[in-house]
Motif scaffolding. Structure first.
Motif, PDB file in Angstrom:
ATOM      1  N   GLU A  28      -0.517 -44.065 -17.718  1.00  0.00           N
ATOM      2  CA  GLU A  28      -1.311 -45.108 -18.370  1.00  0.00           C
ATOM      3  C   GLU A  28      -1.648 -46.224 -17.386  1.00  0.00           C
ATOM      4  N   THR A  29      -2.871 -46.715 -17.452  1.00  0.00           N
ATOM      5  CA  THR A  29      -3.297 -47.843 -16.628  1.00  0.00           C
ATOM      6  C   THR A  29      -2.684 -49.127 -17.183  1.00  0.00           C
ATOM      7  N   VAL A  30      -2.034 -49.887 -16.313  1.00  0.00           N
ATOM      8  CA  VAL A  30      -1.485 -51.187 -16.688  1.00  0.00           C
ATOM      9  C   VAL A  30      -1.949 -52.222 -15.673  1.00  0.00           C
ATOM     10  N   LEU A  31      -2.285 -53.386 -16.159  1.00  0.00           N
ATOM     11  CA  LEU A  31      -2.713 -54.472 -15.276  1.00  0.00           C
ATOM     12  C   LEU A  31      -1.723 -55.636 -15.297  1.00  0.00           C
ATOM     13  N   ASP A  32      -1.117 -55.906 -16.441  1.00  0.00           N
ATOM     14  CA  ASP A  32      -0.144 -56.989 -16.574  1.00  0.00           C
ATOM     15  C   ASP A  32      -0.647 -58.293 -15.956  1.00  0.00           C
ATOM     16  N   GLY A  33      -1.910 -58.617 -16.241  1.00  0.00           N
ATOM     17  CA  GLY A  33      -2.482 -59.871 -15.757  1.00  0.00           C
ATOM     18  C   GLY A  33      -3.088 -59.801 -14.366  1.00  0.00           C
ATOM     19  N   ARG A  34      -2.888 -58.704 -13.661  1.00  0.00           N
ATOM     20  CA  ARG A  34      -3.467 -58.555 -12.329  1.00  0.00           C
ATOM     21  C   ARG A  34      -4.945 -58.207 -12.467  1.00  0.00           C
ATOM     22  N   THR A  35      -5.738 -58.586 -11.487  1.00  0.00           N
ATOM     23  CA  THR A  35      -7.173 -58.316 -11.501  1.00  0.00           C
ATOM     24  C   THR A  35      -7.454 -57.041 -10.721  1.00  0.00           C
ATOM     25  N   PRO A  36      -8.082 -56.073 -11.363  1.00  0.00           N
ATOM     26  CA  PRO A  36      -8.406 -54.843 -10.630  1.00  0.00           C
ATOM     27  C   PRO A  36      -9.697 -55.005  -9.826  1.00  0.00           C
ATOM     28  N   VAL A  37      -9.779 -54.293  -8.736  1.00  0.00           N
ATOM     29  CA  VAL A  37     -11.009 -54.201  -7.960  1.00  0.00           C
ATOM     30  C   VAL A  37     -11.713 -52.900  -8.340  1.00  0.00           C
ATOM     31  N   CYS A  38     -10.931 -51.858  -8.484  1.00  0.00           N
ATOM     32  CA  CYS A  38     -11.447 -50.543  -8.869  1.00  0.00           C
ATOM     33  C   CYS A  38     -11.642 -50.499 -10.378  1.00  0.00           C
ATOM     34  N   ARG A  39     -12.220 -49.434 -10.870  1.00  0.00           N
ATOM     35  CA  ARG A  39     -12.443 -49.290 -12.304  1.00  0.00           C
ATOM     36  C   ARG A  39     -11.139 -48.886 -12.988  1.00  0.00           C
ATOM     37  N   HIS A  40     -10.375 -49.889 -13.387  1.00  0.00           N
ATOM     38  CA  HIS A  40      -9.140 -49.671 -14.128  1.00  0.00           C
ATOM     39  C   HIS A  40      -9.232 -50.438 -15.430  1.00  0.00           C
ATOM     40  N   VAL A  41      -9.058 -49.741 -16.536  1.00  0.00           N
ATOM     41  CA  VAL A  41      -9.100 -50.365 -17.851  1.00  0.00           C
ATOM     42  C   VAL A  41      -7.714 -50.249 -18.466  1.00  0.00           C
ATOM     43  N   GLU A  42      -7.130 -51.403 -18.780  1.00  0.00           N
ATOM     44  CA  GLU A  42      -5.789 -51.441 -19.371  1.00  0.00           C
ATOM     45  C   GLU A  42      -5.706 -50.491 -20.558  1.00  0.00           C
ATOM     46  N   GLY A  43      -4.688 -49.637 -20.547  1.00  0.00           N
ATOM     47  CA  GLY A  43      -4.441 -48.738 -21.672  1.00  0.00           C
ATOM     48  C   GLY A  43      -5.071 -47.360 -21.557  1.00  0.00           C
ATOM     49  N   GLU A  44      -6.038 -47.180 -20.669  1.00  0.00           N
ATOM     50  CA  GLU A  44      -6.588 -45.825 -20.512  1.00  0.00           C
ATOM     51  C   GLU A  44      -5.492 -44.926 -19.956  1.00  0.00           C
ATOM     52  N   SER A  45      -5.499 -43.671 -20.393  1.00  0.00           N
ATOM     53  CA  SER A  45      -4.386 -42.800 -20.012  1.00  0.00           C
ATOM     54  C   SER A  45      -4.788 -41.332 -20.029  1.00  0.00           C
ATOM     55  N   PHE A  46      -3.898 -40.534 -19.489  1.00  0.00           N
ATOM     56  CA  PHE A  46      -3.976 -39.083 -19.632  1.00  0.00           C
ATOM     57  C   PHE A  46      -2.541 -38.594 -19.740  1.00  0.00           C
ATOM     58  N   THR A  47      -2.383 -37.342 -20.157  1.00  0.00           N
ATOM     59  CA  THR A  47      -1.056 -36.760 -20.255  1.00  0.00           C
ATOM     60  C   THR A  47      -0.951 -35.570 -19.322  1.00  0.00           C
TER      61      THR A  47
END
Length: 136
Positions: A28-47
């Motif tokens: 799962e993508t987590v940011l925890d307040g950090r700013t992404p440069v790449c395309r990262h969306v908090e909560g997107e995931s795969f299994t």
């Protein structure tokens, strides 16, 4: 056959040394307040289920970030000592040093795999685990 452990046939297979456990994983993508440069969306995931990466509708992961995570997934799937860092450390940073994206790898349920259903060795094969349900 890959499945949750729930029967005496699996106990017999384990005692015979014909199988092994793997964890399913959630990445799962987590940011925890950090700013992404790449395309990262908090909560997107795969299994990860066995050898398969499963992306649910609309979920995306950067291929560069995926390249950083992929080598760790087989090790995360295997049972390890509770003191092993593979058991305790769960986040992998995006490979871009300026990006705040992280990927949290969580072990979910365990699955039992039979050796003969997962090997490619011709003299040890049976129906592949992923075709087992179709054959029955």
């Amino acid at each position: 056959m890959a499945e949750d452990f729930d029967g005496s046939d699996r106990v017999a297979a384990a005692e015979a040394g014909d199988g092994f456990w793997l964890y399913d994983l959630k990445v799962e993508t987590v940011l925890d307040g950090r700013t992404p440069v790449c395309r990262h969306v908090e909560g997107e995931s795969f299994t990860v289920e066995g050898e398969a990466l499963v992306f649910h509708a609309g979920q995306r992961v950067s291929m560069y970030a995926l390249a950083a995570v992929l080598p760790l997934l087989p090790a995360k799937q295997r049972p390890t000592s509770s003191n092993d860092w593979m058991s305790t450390d769960a986040e992998v940073a995006c490979p871009d040093p300026h990006c705040g994206g992280r990927f949290r790898i969580t072990r979910t349920k365990k699955r039992w795999f039979s050796h003969s259903e997962t090997t490619g060795l011709p003299d040890q094969r049976s129906t592949p685990y992923w075709q087992k349900d179709e054959a029955e």
